[in-house]
Motif scaffolding. Structure first.
Motif, PDB file in Angstrom:
ATOM      1  N   LEU A 132       8.726   7.278   8.923  1.00 47.27           N
ATOM      2  CA  LEU A 132       9.121   8.615   9.347  1.00 47.27           C
ATOM      3  C   LEU A 132       7.994   9.599   9.105  1.00 47.27           C
ATOM      4  O   LEU A 132       7.267   9.501   8.124  1.00 47.27           O
ATOM      5  N   PRO A 133       7.852  10.605   9.985  1.00 50.24           N
ATOM      6  CA  PRO A 133       6.861  11.629   9.726  1.00 50.24           C
ATOM      7  C   PRO A 133       7.294  12.624   8.664  1.00 50.24           C
ATOM      8  O   PRO A 133       6.492  13.393   8.179  1.00 50.24           O
ATOM      9  N   ALA A 134       8.586  12.635   8.301  1.00 49.52           N
ATOM     10  CA  ALA A 134       8.982  13.414   7.135  1.00 49.52           C
ATOM     11  C   ALA A 134       8.166  12.901   5.962  1.00 49.52           C
ATOM     12  O   ALA A 134       7.918  11.708   5.831  1.00 49.52           O
ATOM     13  N   PHE A 135       7.718  13.817   5.097  1.00 47.40           N
ATOM     14  CA  PHE A 135       6.790  13.420   4.040  1.00 47.40           C
ATOM     15  C   PHE A 135       7.570  12.729   2.931  1.00 47.40           C
ATOM     16  O   PHE A 135       7.930  13.329   1.916  1.00 47.40           O
ATOM     17  N   THR A 136       7.836  11.456   3.153  1.00 45.13           N
ATOM     18  CA  THR A 136       8.543  10.629   2.188  1.00 45.13           C
ATOM     19  C   THR A 136       7.857   9.281   2.128  1.00 45.13           C
ATOM     20  O   THR A 136       7.088   8.907   3.020  1.00 45.13           O
ATOM     21  N   ALA A 137       8.143   8.529   1.062  1.00 39.65           N
ATOM     22  CA  ALA A 137       7.665   7.156   1.002  1.00 39.65           C
ATOM     23  C   ALA A 137       8.307   6.350   2.115  1.00 39.65           C
ATOM     24  O   ALA A 137       9.442   6.596   2.504  1.00 39.65           O
ATOM     25  N   SER A 138       7.584   5.368   2.638  1.00 34.82           N
ATOM     26  CA  SER A 138       8.090   4.644   3.796  1.00 34.82           C
ATOM     27  C   SER A 138       7.660   3.192   3.753  1.00 34.82           C
ATOM     28  O   SER A 138       6.667   2.830   3.108  1.00 34.82           O
ATOM     29  N   ALA A 139       8.418   2.375   4.440  1.00 32.41           N
ATOM     30  CA  ALA A 139       8.076   0.966   4.551  1.00 32.41           C
ATOM     31  C   ALA A 139       6.844   0.801   5.425  1.00 32.41           C
ATOM     32  O   ALA A 139       6.497   1.666   6.234  1.00 32.41           O
ATOM     33  N   ALA A 140       6.167  -0.327   5.277  1.00 31.23           N
ATOM     34  CA  ALA A 140       4.994  -0.602   6.095  1.00 31.23           C
ATOM     35  C   ALA A 140       5.403  -0.665   7.563  1.00 31.23           C
ATOM     36  O   ALA A 140       6.409  -1.283   7.913  1.00 31.23           O
ATOM     37  N   PRO A 141       4.650  -0.017   8.450  1.00 37.05           N
ATOM     38  CA  PRO A 141       5.022  -0.021   9.862  1.00 37.05           C
ATOM     39  C   PRO A 141       4.811  -1.380  10.513  1.00 37.05           C
ATOM     40  O   PRO A 141       4.023  -2.206  10.039  1.00 37.05           O
ATOM     41  N   VAL A 142       5.514  -1.599  11.599  1.00 37.49           N
ATOM     42  CA  VAL A 142       5.317  -2.801  12.404  1.00 37.49           C
ATOM     43  C   VAL A 142       3.983  -2.689  13.129  1.00 37.49           C
ATOM     44  O   VAL A 142       3.679  -1.652  13.741  1.00 37.49           O
ATOM     45  N   SER A 200     -13.306  -6.488   9.013  1.00 38.52           N
ATOM     46  CA  SER A 200     -14.682  -6.935   8.887  1.00 38.52           C
ATOM     47  C   SER A 200     -15.207  -6.559   7.496  1.00 38.52           C
ATOM     48  O   SER A 200     -14.583  -5.791   6.761  1.00 38.52           O
ATOM     49  N   ARG A 201     -16.355  -7.100   7.134  1.00 45.77           N
ATOM     50  CA  ARG A 201     -16.929  -6.786   5.836  1.00 45.77           C
ATOM     51  C   ARG A 201     -17.231  -5.292   5.770  1.00 45.77           C
ATOM     52  O   ARG A 201     -17.896  -4.741   6.616  1.00 45.77           O
ATOM     53  N   ARG A 202     -16.700  -4.643   4.794  1.00 44.61           N
ATOM     54  CA  ARG A 202     -16.842  -3.200   4.701  1.00 44.61           C
ATOM     55  C   ARG A 202     -16.684  -2.755   3.263  1.00 44.61           C
ATOM     56  O   ARG A 202     -16.207  -3.501   2.416  1.00 44.61           O
ATOM     57  N   THR A 203     -17.042  -1.529   3.061  1.00 46.23           N
ATOM     58  CA  THR A 203     -16.837  -0.906   1.760  1.00 46.23           C
ATOM     59  C   THR A 203     -15.600  -0.054   1.830  1.00 46.23           C
ATOM     60  O   THR A 203     -15.456   0.748   2.737  1.00 46.23           O
ATOM     61  N   VAL A 204     -14.672  -0.205   0.913  1.00 47.58           N
ATOM     62  CA  VAL A 204     -13.449   0.567   0.903  1.00 47.58           C
ATOM     63  C   VAL A 204     -13.428   1.474  -0.309  1.00 47.58           C
ATOM     64  O   VAL A 204     -13.670   1.034  -1.431  1.00 47.58           O
ATOM     65  N   LEU A 205     -13.165   2.729  -0.059  1.00 43.16           N
ATOM     66  CA  LEU A 205     -13.046   3.707  -1.139  1.00 43.16           C
ATOM     67  C   LEU A 205     -11.581   4.047  -1.310  1.00 43.16           C
ATOM     68  O   LEU A 205     -10.960   4.586  -0.406  1.00 43.16           O
ATOM     69  N   SER A 206     -10.993   3.727  -2.427  1.00 42.81           N
ATOM     70  CA  SER A 206      -9.582   4.006  -2.659  1.00 42.81           C
ATOM     71  C   SER A 206      -9.447   5.164  -3.621  1.00 42.81           C
ATOM     72  O   SER A 206      -9.961   5.115  -4.728  1.00 42.81           O
ATOM     73  N   LEU A 207      -8.755   6.191  -3.142  1.00 39.68           N
ATOM     74  CA  LEU A 207      -8.528   7.372  -3.966  1.00 39.68           C
ATOM     75  C   LEU A 207      -7.058   7.528  -4.292  1.00 39.68           C
ATOM     76  O   LEU A 207      -6.629   8.577  -4.737  1.00 39.68           O
ATOM     77  N   ALA A 208      -6.272   6.490  -4.021  1.00 39.15           N
ATOM     78  CA  ALA A 208      -4.824   6.646  -4.075  1.00 39.15           C
ATOM     79  C   ALA A 208      -4.270   6.288  -5.448  1.00 39.15           C
ATOM     80  O   ALA A 208      -4.859   5.545  -6.226  1.00 39.15           O
ATOM     81  N   ALA A 209      -3.088   6.820  -5.695  1.00 41.94           N
ATOM     82  CA  ALA A 209      -2.350   6.443  -6.893  1.00 41.94           C
ATOM     83  C   ALA A 209      -1.876   5.008  -6.767  1.00 41.94           C
ATOM     84  O   ALA A 209      -1.711   4.485  -5.673  1.00 41.94           O
ATOM     85  N   THR A 210      -1.637   4.343  -7.890  1.00 42.99           N
ATOM     86  CA  THR A 210      -1.224   2.949  -7.862  1.00 42.99           C
ATOM     87  C   THR A 210       0.255   2.768  -8.084  1.00 42.99           C
ATOM     88  O   THR A 210       0.743   1.654  -8.167  1.00 42.99           O
ATOM     89  N   ALA A 211       1.019   3.871  -8.168  1.00 41.03           N
ATOM     90  CA  ALA A 211       2.463   3.754  -8.377  1.00 41.03           C
ATOM     91  C   ALA A 211       3.118   3.120  -7.169  1.00 41.03           C
ATOM     92  O   ALA A 211       2.667   3.286  -6.042  1.00 41.03           O
ATOM     93  N   PRO A 212       4.216   2.353  -7.348  1.00 39.43           N
ATOM     94  CA  PRO A 212       4.904   1.755  -6.222  1.00 39.43           C
ATOM     95  C   PRO A 212       5.551   2.809  -5.351  1.00 39.43           C
ATOM     96  O   PRO A 212       5.776   3.939  -5.774  1.00 39.43           O
ATOM     97  N   LEU A 213       5.869   2.423  -4.123  1.00 37.07           N
ATOM     98  CA  LEU A 213       6.532   3.338  -3.207  1.00 37.07           C
ATOM     99  C   LEU A 213       7.895   3.733  -3.743  1.00 37.07           C
ATOM    100  O   LEU A 213       8.588   2.937  -4.373  1.00 37.07           O
ATOM    101  N   ALA A 214       8.299   4.960  -3.453  1.00 33.98           N
ATOM    102  CA  ALA A 214       9.581   5.455  -3.959  1.00 33.98           C
ATOM    103  C   ALA A 214      10.757   4.827  -3.243  1.00 33.98           C
ATOM    104  O   ALA A 214      11.858   4.802  -3.765  1.00 33.98           O
ATOM    105  N   GLY A 215      10.572   4.323  -2.035  1.00 33.35           N
ATOM    106  CA  GLY A 215      11.675   3.697  -1.315  1.00 33.35           C
ATOM    107  C   GLY A 215      11.253   3.332   0.084  1.00 33.35           C
ATOM    108  O   GLY A 215      10.239   3.811   0.579  1.00 33.35           O
ATOM    109  N   ALA A 216      11.981   2.444   0.708  1.00 34.38           N
ATOM    110  CA  ALA A 216      11.662   2.021   2.063  1.00 34.38           C
ATOM    111  C   ALA A 216      12.557   2.753   3.041  1.00 34.38           C
ATOM    112  O   ALA A 216      13.666   2.338   3.320  1.00 34.38           O
ATOM    113  N   LEU A 217      12.066   3.868   3.541  1.00 34.54           N
ATOM    114  CA  LEU A 217      12.886   4.732   4.385  1.00 34.54           C
ATOM    115  C   LEU A 217      12.477   4.682   5.844  1.00 34.54           C
ATOM    116  O   LEU A 217      12.933   5.473   6.655  1.00 34.54           O
ATOM    117  N   GLY A 218      11.567   3.767   6.205  1.00 34.46           N
ATOM    118  CA  GLY A 218      11.117   3.700   7.587  1.00 34.46           C
ATOM    119  C   GLY A 218       9.898   4.555   7.798  1.00 34.46           C
ATOM    120  O   GLY A 218       9.531   5.393   6.993  1.00 34.46           O
TER     121      GLY A 218
END
Length: 793
Positions: A33-43, A13-31
């Motif tokens: 996982l709750p391990a603190f790693t870069a991960s693919a977008a979830p289903v 819906s129409r909303r205000t989004v505040l983005s505080l994140a870095a813009t670097a690409p993900l380090a890899g698509a590892l699924g």
């Protein structure tokens, strides 16, 4: 025989989004996982499953958690790595956030003067808090609202708080998503209300409040956290070190964080390529790109994929019991003495909820799981290897949560190189009272306490390797996973090699010849510090050697070695019954050298979790009688985890009344730090008068005891309702109840007898199913099921 077939969004819906994140690409698509790693977008599932209609899986309270008593009153959420206690105060929401890997300390490989390990927060280390998140809504103080209600939906994995202010109903939801690897707090209302307030995030190790922060411990572990927010109908802005919310109809806070810990001894248990702050910012940004209902739907589907594997009905409670909130029900159960079957079933489901929330893909749970209220947990929140970490995982396989067990396996394998190195370098130290008398050291063992950096703490614990291995092997018995067996084989072999070098040949006490006994040791945690042949070690090693033989046979390797080990097993001394006490001896003497009512049941490990002592006629009657006598002498009043262990032992002895009484004792409401169950259902361990601490093992051990009362199993045999108490006997059912040998059982009963029994193979092929004097031989292919009849008396 019947065959069972495997069971198989809207725009923002129409909303205000505040983005505080870095813009670097993900380090890899590892699924996801709750391990603190870069991960693919979830289903993202299309729909959220319907809520259960009966409310039996919802715990509720009429008061928020006190910010100064969060360990007793905060409600837990977790995604297997990242956890939080939530307070749900209308005017000041508080989350105490923990990452399972945020440990101080290190390898801790310089022994004290007595040849044992240091055990402090700096050398050995401690689990600590990652951050505090506060959402301050100044016009919503508790005194200005009505109709307050707070819930923990075990089935959905969501905490809620709701109340009415000026005719408007306000509601918030808190959940920790495994797929998105963040914690979400979503605020809504109905009736035209608005939210105005602030969001602050601060570290707990001297970091100042900030929308994101990072730092490092002296041990080199780097960590970081980040928060973002978005809302609709108003403004969400960053103002210095906080986020301001102004006039929003609804808003969502997303927080995440972690460390650069890696389960790899070769890299010193670090991932130098990981930037925790950048990754935390990326994760909260990516999650915040989706509306809260999509994040919740994704989380609920993931949670229920485990939670709904198992169902339990212990019979109906009364209308009066159902109308009370959870704390009132606990108190009524205690003061009235009247069974509350739905509450007792909910306690088991709460244990399962904690397992799903606390043990998925990261480190295993220690003494407090993922949930802390400060940076100084008793015993460092560590991994105690003389009962506690084993008890934490007895429940997983017994209640349909075998995937949650994998964190323990992963941990042991990651630590094995360090454990092996420390054993070979330090165990033979001449100052170590537990060193091997024969002067040889091989394989690996541990101390009573272990950390995630490969380190040990406190005293050496020679038999700890056997108990860990036996726990890992029992998981194989439930799953028959060859992959798991191959993974744990190095652990089994190394532990066996340690005991090959340690066993001593002595004359048998009865003069019948020579036997093998364990070298000097301590029967946890009482009695002499240097006794040889303690029952605790003898039983655990006897089981270890048997498991090793089965593993090598299944894997087709190390057969000559296994034959030697089997020959040693035949020579192991096994405990006798004392002519003085009538108890199964805990030491190689007729005398009781310890405390009669001690919390540990170290001399009874052959009864539970072991299977050597059985009341089915396969064990000499005098041994069963001696074990029963020792268990009776231990009593039924102790700490929660000790009561749970006692309940499991009584269930093995088919004594339903005593097993049930111990469960009831653990449900006693804890006030003033006394042993029992806290406001939030955490088990409280009284360390001294007026002071109690949380220990999660009792929550899991008590849940395991309920399961063992309903079904006993070992490979080749399943016994139904072995210790069903009168309180549950009227009617009930359980579905998806696992049995060793790789089966699950769906079971219904009435008046204490089975009415419906369905057995499904999850990999097993043959077993015997028994109730009372009746039994049926079952043969199935994996995936098949059969309904059995005629098993009543």
């Amino acid at each position: 025989m019947s065959t069972r077939t495997p069971e198989p969004d809207s725009e923002p819906s129409r909303r205000t989004v505040l983005s505080l994140a870095a813009t670097a690409p993900l380090a890899g698509a590892l699924g996801a996982l709750p391990a603190f790693t870069a991960s693919a977008a979830p289903v993202r599932p299309a729909e959220e499953p319907a809520d259960r209609a009966d409310g039996r899986h919802v715990l509720w309270w009429q008061a928020p958690g006190d910010a100064h008593s969060m360990i007793e009153q905060g409600l837990p959420v977790g995604n297997g790595r990242l956890g939080a206690l939530t307070g749900n105060d209308p005017g000041r929401e508080l989350l105490l956030i923990t990452d399972a890997t945020l440990w101080t300390g290190g390898l801790n490989d310089t022994l004290d003067a007595d040849g044992q390990f240091p055990y402090g927060r700096d050398d050995f280390g401690s689990l600590t808090l990652l951050a505090r998140l506060a959402v301050h809504l100044p016009d919503h103080d508790l005194g200005s609202v009505s109709g307050y209600r707070r819930t923990l939906d075990l089935d959905r994995g969501v905490v809620t708080g709701s109340y009415v202010r000026d005719g408007v109903t306000y509601r918030r939801e808190v959940f920790a998503s495994r797929p998105d690897d963040v914690i979400v707090v979503h605020f809504t209302q109905s009736g035209g209300g608005r939210y105005t307030g602030t969001v602050t995030l601060e570290g707990t190790h001297g970091e100042k409040p900030a929308v994101h922060f990072g730092a490092a411990f002296p041990n080199g572990l780097r960590y970081g956290a980040a928060v973002t927010a978005h809302g609709s109908g108003g403004r969400v802005t960053v103002h210095g070190n906080r986020i301001d919310v102004a006039g929003c109809r609804e808003f969502t806070v997303v927080v995440g964080g972690g460390t650069d810990y890696a389960p790899d001894a070769k890299t010193g248990y670090r991932d130098p390529s990981l930037d925790p702050v950048a990754l935390a910012r990326t994760k909260v940004r990516d999650a915040a790109a989706h509306p809260a209902h999509v994040l919740r739907r994704t989380h609920v589907a993931d949670h229920q994929s485990l939670y709904r594997r198992f169902g339990l009905d212990l019979g109906p409670s009364t209308g009066r019991q159902r109308e009370l909130d959870t704390w009132e029900r606990l108190n009524l159960r205690h003061t009235s003495g009247t069974p509350d079957p739905e509450l007792e079933a909910a306690y088991l489901h709460f244990g399962r909820y904690l397992m799903i929330a606390g043990s998925r893909g990261s480190l295993p749970m220690g003494l407090q799981g993922l949930w802390l209220d400060g940076n100084d947990p008793d015993w460092m929140g560590d991994y105690h290897t003389d009962i506690n970490i084993q008890m934490n995982y007895w429940m997983a396989d017994r209640t349909g949560l075998s995937p949650c067990f994998d964190t323990l396996t992963d941990y042991c394998l990651a630590q094995l190189p360090a454990w092996t190195d420390l054993t070979r370098r330090l165990f033979g130290d001449p100052r170590n009272r537990y060193r091997n008398s024969l002067g040889r050291t091989a394989g690996w063992t541990v101390a009573i306490s272990t950390n995630p950096h490969g380190g040990n703490g406190w005293w050496w614990h020679p038999a700890g390797n056997a108990w860990l291995c036996n726990t890992l092997f029992e998981h194989y018995e439930y799953t028959l996973s060859r992959t798991h067996l191959e993974r744990i084989h190095p652990l089994l072999k190394g532990a066996v090699e340690f005991w090959e070098a340690r066993l001593l040949t002595v004359d048998a006490p009865d003069g019948s010849g020579q036997v093998l006994v364990a070298d000097s040791d301590w029967s946890p945690e009482h009695g002499p510090l240097d006794a040889k042949g303690i029952t605790y070690a003898q039983e655990l090693v006897w089981t270890l050697f048997g498991n090793y033989a089965r593993a090598t046979a299944e894997l087709g390797r190390d057969r000559e070695h296994a034959a030697r080990i089997s020959a040693l097993r035949e020579k192991l001394y096994l405990p006798e019954v004392s002519p003085k006490t009538g108890w199964l001896q805990e030491w190689m003497t007729p005398d009781n050298l310890g405390e009669t009512t001690h919390r540990h049941l170290s001399g009874l490990v052959g009864l539970f979790p072991g299977d050597r002592i059985r009341p089915d006629g396969s064990t000499p009657k005098e041994i069963v009688t001696g074990a029963t006598a020792q268990l009776t002498a231990r009593g039924t009043e102790s700490f929660g985890w000790a009561n749970a262990w006692r309940a499991l032992c009584w269930a093995r002895l088919k004594n339903a009344d005593r097993a049930y009484q111990l469960i009831v004792n653990n449900l006693r409401p804890s006030t003033g730090g006394a042993n029992g169950t806290a406001f939030n259902l955490f088990d409280i361990y009284q360390t001294e008068p007026g002071r109690g601490i949380f220990q999660i093992d009792a929550n899991f051990g008590t849940s395991a005891a309920v399961s063992e009362m309903l079904l006993y199993s070992r490979p080749g045999r399943i016994e139904l309702l072995p210790a069903l108490p009168a309180a549950w006997a009227g009617s009930g059912s359980v579905t998806g109840l696992p049995a060793r040998g790789a089966f699950t059982v769906d079971l219904a009963w009435k008046d204490g007898e089975p009415t419906t029994v369905r057995v499904r193979s999850t990999g097993g092929r043959t077993t015997t199913v028994a109730f009372g004097g009746s039994s049926r031989e079952v043969g199935l292919e994996p995936g098949e099921s059969v309904t059995l009849t005629g098993l009543g008396r």
